[in-house]
Design a protein around this motif. Structure first.
Motif, mmCIF file in Angstrom:
data_model
loop_
_atom_site.group_PDB
_atom_site.id
_atom_site.type_symbol
_atom_site.label_atom_id
_atom_site.label_comp_id
_atom_site.label_asym_id
_atom_site.label_seq_id
_atom_site.Cartn_x
_atom_site.Cartn_y
_atom_site.Cartn_z
ATOM 1 N N MET B 531 -5.983 0.825 -20.998
ATOM 2 C CA MET B 531 -4.925 0.134 -20.277
ATOM 3 C C MET B 531 -5.537 -0.766 -19.197
ATOM 4 O O MET B 531 -5.153 -1.921 -19.030
ATOM 5 C CB MET B 531 -4.018 1.183 -19.644
ATOM 6 C CG MET B 531 -2.818 0.658 -18.935
ATOM 7 S SD MET B 531 -1.778 2.078 -18.499
ATOM 8 C CE MET B 531 -1.951 2.050 -16.741
ATOM 9 N N GLU B 532 -6.519 -0.205 -18.491
ATOM 10 C CA GLU B 532 -7.173 -0.955 -17.424
ATOM 11 C C GLU B 532 -7.873 -2.187 -17.986
ATOM 12 O O GLU B 532 -7.744 -3.292 -17.459
ATOM 13 C CB GLU B 532 -8.180 -0.014 -16.742
ATOM 14 C CG GLU B 532 -8.765 -0.522 -15.460
ATOM 15 C CD GLU B 532 -9.792 0.454 -14.891
ATOM 16 O OE1 GLU B 532 -9.916 1.579 -15.421
ATOM 17 O OE2 GLU B 532 -10.464 0.093 -13.920
ATOM 18 N N GLU B 533 -8.584 -1.971 -19.107
ATOM 19 C CA GLU B 533 -9.324 -3.071 -19.710
ATOM 20 C C GLU B 533 -8.384 -4.189 -20.145
ATOM 21 O O GLU B 533 -8.639 -5.368 -19.906
ATOM 22 C CB GLU B 533 -10.116 -2.526 -20.912
ATOM 23 C CG GLU B 533 -11.174 -3.452 -21.422
ATOM 24 C CD GLU B 533 -12.012 -2.785 -22.511
ATOM 25 O OE1 GLU B 533 -13.131 -2.380 -22.215
ATOM 26 O OE2 GLU B 533 -11.531 -2.643 -23.650
ATOM 27 N N VAL B 534 -7.289 -3.806 -20.780
ATOM 28 C CA VAL B 534 -6.322 -4.798 -21.247
ATOM 29 C C VAL B 534 -5.728 -5.557 -20.066
ATOM 30 O O VAL B 534 -5.579 -6.785 -20.101
ATOM 31 C CB VAL B 534 -5.201 -4.110 -22.077
ATOM 32 C CG1 VAL B 534 -4.064 -5.077 -22.349
ATOM 33 C CG2 VAL B 534 -5.768 -3.564 -23.369
ATOM 34 N N PHE B 535 -5.424 -4.827 -18.988
ATOM 35 C CA PHE B 535 -4.822 -5.478 -17.829
ATOM 36 C C PHE B 535 -5.766 -6.517 -17.223
ATOM 37 O O PHE B 535 -5.378 -7.655 -16.982
ATOM 38 C CB PHE B 535 -4.419 -4.438 -16.774
ATOM 39 C CG PHE B 535 -3.896 -5.056 -15.516
ATOM 40 C CD1 PHE B 535 -2.648 -5.676 -15.496
ATOM 41 C CD2 PHE B 535 -4.651 -5.054 -14.359
ATOM 42 C CE1 PHE B 535 -2.170 -6.258 -14.341
ATOM 43 C CE2 PHE B 535 -4.180 -5.649 -13.193
ATOM 44 C CZ PHE B 535 -2.930 -6.251 -13.186
ATOM 45 N N TYR B 536 -7.022 -6.145 -17.007
ATOM 46 C CA TYR B 536 -7.978 -7.107 -16.433
ATOM 47 C C TYR B 536 -8.123 -8.331 -17.329
ATOM 48 O O TYR B 536 -8.187 -9.457 -16.852
ATOM 49 C CB TYR B 536 -9.356 -6.471 -16.234
ATOM 50 C CG TYR B 536 -9.411 -5.330 -15.248
ATOM 51 C CD1 TYR B 536 -8.460 -5.216 -14.237
ATOM 52 C CD2 TYR B 536 -10.405 -4.367 -15.318
ATOM 53 C CE1 TYR B 536 -8.502 -4.172 -13.342
ATOM 54 C CE2 TYR B 536 -10.462 -3.326 -14.416
ATOM 55 C CZ TYR B 536 -9.501 -3.222 -13.441
ATOM 56 O OH TYR B 536 -9.549 -2.184 -12.556
ATOM 57 N N THR B 537 -8.204 -8.077 -18.646
ATOM 58 C CA THR B 537 -8.347 -9.196 -19.573
ATOM 59 C C THR B 537 -7.184 -10.164 -19.409
ATOM 60 O O THR B 537 -7.369 -11.376 -19.363
ATOM 61 C CB THR B 537 -8.403 -8.672 -21.024
ATOM 62 O OG1 THR B 537 -9.370 -7.634 -21.090
ATOM 63 C CG2 THR B 537 -8.788 -9.771 -21.976
ATOM 64 N N LYS B 538 -5.988 -9.618 -19.292
ATOM 65 C CA LYS B 538 -4.810 -10.472 -19.134
ATOM 66 C C LYS B 538 -4.885 -11.273 -17.846
ATOM 67 O O LYS B 538 -4.544 -12.452 -17.822
ATOM 68 C CB LYS B 538 -3.541 -9.615 -19.131
ATOM 69 C CG LYS B 538 -3.057 -9.262 -20.516
ATOM 70 C CD LYS B 538 -1.708 -8.597 -20.405
ATOM 71 C CE LYS B 538 -1.129 -8.312 -21.766
ATOM 72 N NZ LYS B 538 -0.023 -7.353 -21.678
ATOM 73 N N VAL B 539 -5.312 -10.613 -16.771
ATOM 74 C CA VAL B 539 -5.394 -11.318 -15.489
ATOM 75 C C VAL B 539 -6.399 -12.459 -15.594
ATOM 76 O O VAL B 539 -6.124 -13.592 -15.180
ATOM 77 C CB VAL B 539 -5.792 -10.353 -14.359
ATOM 78 C CG1 VAL B 539 -6.005 -11.117 -13.060
ATOM 79 C CG2 VAL B 539 -4.737 -9.293 -14.160
ATOM 80 N N ILE B 540 -7.557 -12.171 -16.191
ATOM 81 C CA ILE B 540 -8.584 -13.214 -16.282
ATOM 82 C C ILE B 540 -8.066 -14.381 -17.119
ATOM 83 O O ILE B 540 -8.268 -15.544 -16.786
ATOM 84 C CB ILE B 540 -9.884 -12.653 -16.887
ATOM 85 C CG1 ILE B 540 -10.434 -11.557 -15.977
ATOM 86 C CG2 ILE B 540 -10.924 -13.750 -17.054
ATOM 87 C CD1 ILE B 540 -11.576 -10.773 -16.573
ATOM 88 N N LEU B 541 -7.348 -14.077 -18.187
ATOM 89 C CA LEU B 541 -6.823 -15.128 -19.056
ATOM 90 C C LEU B 541 -5.649 -15.859 -18.419
ATOM 91 O O LEU B 541 -5.146 -16.830 -18.968
ATOM 92 C CB LEU B 541 -6.368 -14.530 -20.396
ATOM 93 C CG LEU B 541 -7.461 -14.018 -21.318
ATOM 94 C CD1 LEU B 541 -6.862 -13.283 -22.501
ATOM 95 C CD2 LEU B 541 -8.322 -15.166 -21.810
ATOM 96 N N GLY B 542 -5.164 -15.367 -17.280
ATOM 97 C CA GLY B 542 -4.040 -16.008 -16.614
ATOM 98 C C GLY B 542 -2.687 -15.564 -17.130
ATOM 99 O O GLY B 542 -1.658 -16.132 -16.775
ATOM 100 N N GLU B 543 -2.666 -14.553 -17.995
ATOM 101 C CA GLU B 543 -1.379 -14.090 -18.529
ATOM 102 C C GLU B 543 -0.684 -13.129 -17.577
ATOM 103 O O GLU B 543 0.510 -12.875 -17.705
ATOM 104 C CB GLU B 543 -1.603 -13.387 -19.874
ATOM 105 C CG GLU B 543 -1.968 -14.346 -20.986
ATOM 106 C CD GLU B 543 -2.435 -13.617 -22.234
ATOM 107 O OE1 GLU B 543 -2.154 -12.410 -22.362
ATOM 108 O OE2 GLU B 543 -3.090 -14.265 -23.064
ATOM 109 N N ALA B 544 -1.434 -12.563 -16.655
ATOM 110 C CA ALA B 544 -0.849 -11.704 -15.631
ATOM 111 C C ALA B 544 -1.429 -12.157 -14.297
ATOM 112 O O ALA B 544 -2.528 -12.714 -14.246
ATOM 113 C CB ALA B 544 -1.186 -10.235 -15.881
ATOM 114 N N GLY B 545 -0.683 -11.940 -13.248
ATOM 115 C CA GLY B 545 -1.141 -12.449 -11.953
ATOM 116 C C GLY B 545 -1.227 -11.358 -10.907
ATOM 117 O O GLY B 545 -1.190 -10.167 -11.216
ATOM 118 N N ALA B 546 -1.297 -11.790 -9.658
ATOM 119 C CA ALA B 546 -1.451 -10.866 -8.546
ATOM 120 C C ALA B 546 -0.288 -9.880 -8.467
ATOM 121 O O ALA B 546 -0.478 -8.703 -8.137
ATOM 122 C CB ALA B 546 -1.563 -11.645 -7.243
ATOM 123 N N ASP B 547 0.895 -10.366 -8.811
ATOM 124 C CA ASP B 547 2.086 -9.508 -8.666
ATOM 125 C C ASP B 547 2.079 -8.338 -9.646
ATOM 126 O O ASP B 547 2.672 -7.297 -9.387
ATOM 127 C CB ASP B 547 3.361 -10.328 -8.897
ATOM 128 C CG ASP B 547 3.371 -11.585 -8.046
ATOM 129 O OD1 ASP B 547 2.693 -11.560 -6.991
ATOM 130 O OD2 ASP B 547 4.015 -12.567 -8.444
#
Lengths: 291, 570
Positions: B531-547
């Motif tokens: 879950m953690e790995e997927v979340f970071y990947t999304k943030v780096i790709l810009g699909e998820a943000g600070a919020d």
């Protein structure tokens, strides 16, 4: 009429192109692996190799020839396929033949059919199966790879339905001529069922050739591993976060050797495939009654 | 009528099968029981001999940690064997090292099974689940816990105290007690820990030194400088091909960019101590949010491979070898893999390790993980549980303290006999110490045959001289190895030198964990890590943000994270 013909031609062309593209897409990875195995390690490791070898070298193949484990595993695999194929096909035939008869002639037929079908639906699971194999003293022998999966219910169903498709009149006339069940099975039903026998033979063979997990579980020595188990142990990427010594790190550098072994392991099945595939063509039975 | 008969038969059959499966399930659960009862019986049938030996021990009071078993005992083991080579006539079942064990320790080793290292987990799991374990074998932390709960292994507390040798104890305790703690469950020591180094998880920054020199750049001290260097690499293409700024691959959980996070004092995928001295998870701390957003900025700026989310670490290595990448975070052993081919392709390539830059004034600390992940256990009911301690003493004595050249590496053949030995372990600072010795010898220009040819130092130092003599002779295999040894163990700025720097300057963050795993951890940690790995990947790709970070933290806690944290702090 003419437009219909040309539209048909168009369709043929479109289909041909589509199939050609599909074929190339399937072939590209194989060509890439071949090119990779024929390149120098330095070129291969820098990711330059696509479809043509760079800095051509046969080192990877000479290395395999000198690697005793590969040869040993290759022999184990051959032995496994040979034994597995003959035992599996024989058992399938012997099971499918009686089951293809009607319930009127084979009283407990339904019982046996369900008996087999149940094993298709429920399996013992890994550990119980392992314990059975151990209890029979099969661990670390070739039989552990051959016997547990020798009777494939799916193959039996296939064979059984094919037998049923054979005209009953053939059996009856043979009976009249004084043949027993053995004669009918081996002299009449079997020769007529070669296409389906070839199919299950192919399934069994490919299954045995490709299986790797049972080798790992049942065999206690790497030198008893069939080829695919051996290949599995060399091509998997190690988890970098778990590496705690240099030996494991060094291991990831031999990719040309790994690809070369994949190619050599692929060869036998590629060679056999076309020969068996022609049996898939059906229609042999159609003519037999009319004649 | 007949049809109904058929139906009845089917019903009977199904019921029978259902019962069989239930029965087999029962017997599966009970597998440990026969073992325990066997064990109990075995111990019961042995009272005479045991008490006898105890009395003799009590009489003599001195126990010889290396004392020979007389009469010799047989020990069935499960082991790994990867790429071993043998002298003619020898094999893994019959070789000089096994003979040595038999003649000098009175232990006849019998390989019950042998399996390649990366399949060891699968094979040993089957052995454990089926209740059929060898007398002595190696397990991981989770398996150790399961074996203790199933009562399948011996308590070694007493025999360890009684039989452990001075030297063995010194090595095992060198990490401040982690290893022994990890082998202890409910106050009893159930295994001998195979001590290894914790710094394989420590990241450092690997840079193409020749690129820096070419572009007139200096190694980064801050994260801003790191970003600047990355953009200079991308802009200038020092090797003439399209270049990535920073190497990132999809396996974020395998420490491929942890060093970047460390620069922000963040420790994703790892447990750390917070200011109150409590154990907390690094991945959910606010520093991690800052770090992963900084990584996302680099991605947005085009400094990270656009396709990193589908590329594995092998692809990053390929990019480095092809001269497309000059900056990666990795362990000190980075150059010890196929990275060598970078030099084979390009004689001018120089790879140097640097301590990780930091976002603020405080230096970035490298994470030092557990020093024991593997444990040697003894099957319940085995007559001589002390054998495992004696085997460890034997290994310490004959391979570490007084290495015997007969069982080290073959002089002419280069065959490594020492690999046949079992219960191998080594000092938690092994490679750092090797580096210190090699560096001193290199700077003092001492000959490499000062070291015995069984030692690593001999090969490292020889390689470093080979490379120093002909640094451009990159087609010569000896020089290639020299490049690799120099980059990993040499000076200046080799991987091990940066480790040394971390340790001497106290720039390490040691794992606060005292145990290998907890019950919830073994169940839920893999899911949480994913879950953690997927979340970071999304943030780096810009699909998820600070919020989204707060939601991730909440999810992580809810799905077992809180539970594990509580267990660890108990």
């Amino acid at each position: 009429m003419g437009s219909k013909k040309s539209s048909q031609q168009l369709a043929t062309i479109v289909i041909s192109i589509a199939m050609l593209v599909l074929g190339i897409v399937c072939l590209l990875p194989v060509i890439h692996i071949i090119a990779f195995s024929l390149s120098s390690p330095a070129a291969a490791n820098s990711g330059k190799v696509l479809l043509w070898p760079i800095e051509f070298s046969l080192d990877a193949y000479t290395y395999i020839m000198d690697e005793p484990k590969f040869g040993k595993s290759f022999l184990v695999s051959l032995e496994r396929v040979g034994l597995g194929l003959s035992i599996s096909c024989l058992l399938t035939l012997l099971t499918a033949y009686p089951l293809s008869k009607e319930s009127a002639r084979f009283r407990s037929r339904t019982f046996y059919v369900w008996f087999f079908v149940t094993t298709m639906l429920f399996s013992g699971g890994l550990i119980p199966t392992y314990m059975v194999v151990r209890a029979y003293g099969l661990l670390d022998t070739i039989w552990a790879l051959v016997l547990p999966g020798a009777v494939q219910v799916f193959n039996i169903t296939l064979m059984l339905n094919f037998f049923r498709g054979l005209p009953k009149e053939l059996d009856e006339s043979a009976f009249v001529d004084g043949a027993g069940h053995w004669t009918i099975l081996f002299r009449i039903s079997l020769p007529l069922s070669l296409p389906s026998l070839a199919t299950i033979a192919l399934f069994t063979m490919v299954g045995h050739w490709n299986a790797w997990f049972d080798g790992l579980i049942y065999m206690n020595r790497p030198e008893h591993y069939p080829l695919q188990t051996y290949l599995q142990t060399i091509v998997t990427n190690p988890d970098m976060s778990r590496i705690t010594n240099f030996a494991e790190l060094k291991n990831i550098s031999t990719r040309t050797v790994k690809t070369a072994q994949i190619i050599v392991a692929m060869l036998p099945i590629i060679v056999v495939y076309p020969f068996l595939q022609r049996f898939f063509v059906k229609g042999i039975v159609l003519g037999s009654v009319k004649g | 009528m007949k049809k109904r008969m058929g139906k009845v038969r089917i019903m009977v059959l199904i019921v029978a099968l259902a019962m069989v499966s239930i029965l087999s399930a029962c017997s599966k659960e009970n597998t440990s029981e026969p073992n325990t009862s066997n064990g109990a019986k075995a111990t019961n049938s042995q009272p005479a001999t045991e008490s006898a030996s105890e009395t003799t021990n009590a009489e003599s009071e001195t126990v010889d940690p290396l004392g020979k078993f007389d009469p010799p005992i047989e020990v069935k083991i499960g082991r790994t064997a990867d790429g071993f080579k043998f002298e003619a006539g020898e094999s893994i079942d019959k070789n000089r090292v096994y003979d040595f064990y038999e003649s000098d320790l009175g232990v006849k080793l019998i390989n019950e099974w042998i399996v390649p290292g990366d399949q060891y987990a699968a094979k040993s799991n089957v052995a454990i689940s089926s209740g059929n374990i060898p007398d002595v074998f190696m397990v991981d932390g989770i398996q150790l816990r399961n074996l203790v709960e199933a009562g399948m292994i011996e308590d070694l507390t007493e025999v360890y105290e009684k039989y452990v040798s001075e030297d063995t104890k010194k090595t095992v305790d060198e990490d401040g007690g982690y290893a022994v703690n990890a082998a202890t469950i409910d106050g009893k020591m159930y295994a001998f820990p195979a001590v290894t180094q914790g710094f394989w998880t420590s990241n450092m920054l690997w840079l193409r030194q020749d690129w820096l020199d070419k572009l007139g750049l200096t190694p980064p001290k801050t994260m801003d400088e790191l970003v600047h260097i990355a953009s200079e690499f991308v802009k200038n293409k020092p090797d003439g091909v399209d270049t990535y700024g920073l190497g990132v691959s999809k396996e974020l959980s395998q420490f491929v960019v942890n060093g970047f996070f460390n620069g922000y004092h963040s420790y994703p995928f790892q447990w750390v101590t917070d200011s109150d001295g409590k154990i907390v998870y690094g991945g959910i701390q606010p520093e991690t949010k800052t770090a992963v957003l900084a990584l996302a900025d680099m991605y947005k700026a085009g400094l990270i491979d656009k396709e990193f989310g589908v590329k594995d670490a092998a692809k990053t290595r390929e990019a480095v070898i092809a001269g497309k990448l000059g900056m990666v975070y990795s362990s000190f052993g980075y150059a010890f893999s196929n990275i060598k081919d970078l030099y084979v392709n390009n004689p001018d390539a120089v790879l140097r390790a640097y301590p990780m830059p930091s976002a603020d004034g405080a230096p970035a600390k490298a994470y030092v993980g557990p020093t024991a992940g593997s444990f040697w256990v003894v099957k319940k009911g085995f007559k001589n549980p002390e054998v495992v301690i004696k085997l460890a003493n034997f290994f310490t004595e004959h391979w570490m303290v007084n290495p015997k050249s007969d069982y080290g590496t073959g002089k002419d053949s280069g065959i490594m006999y020492w690999q046949y030995s079992i219960l191998q372990f080594n000092s938690p600072l092994l490679q750092v110490n090797e580096h210190r010795r090699v560096k001193a010898s290199f700077l003092a220009n001492e000959p490499f045959d000062k070291y015995p040819n069984t030692s690593n130092e001999y090969f490292y130092l020889k390689g470093m001289y080979d490379y120093a003599k002909n640094p451009k002779d990159n087609k010569n295999a000896d020089v290639q190895n020299g490049w690799m040894y120099n980059t990993t163990f040499g000076t200046p700025n080799s991987g091990a030198e940066v480790l040394d720097y971390y340790f001497t300057n106290n720039q390490t963050m040691t794992t606060p964990l005292k145990i290998a795993s907890t019950p919830t951890m073994s169940q839920k940690m893999p899911t949480l890590t994913k879950m953690e790995e997927v979340f970071y990947t999304k943030v780096i790709l810009g699909e998820a943000g600070a919020d989204d970070f707060d939601k991730f933290v909440a999810d992580w806690k809810k799905q077992g994270g809180d539970e594990i944290t509580a267990e660890l702090n108990n």
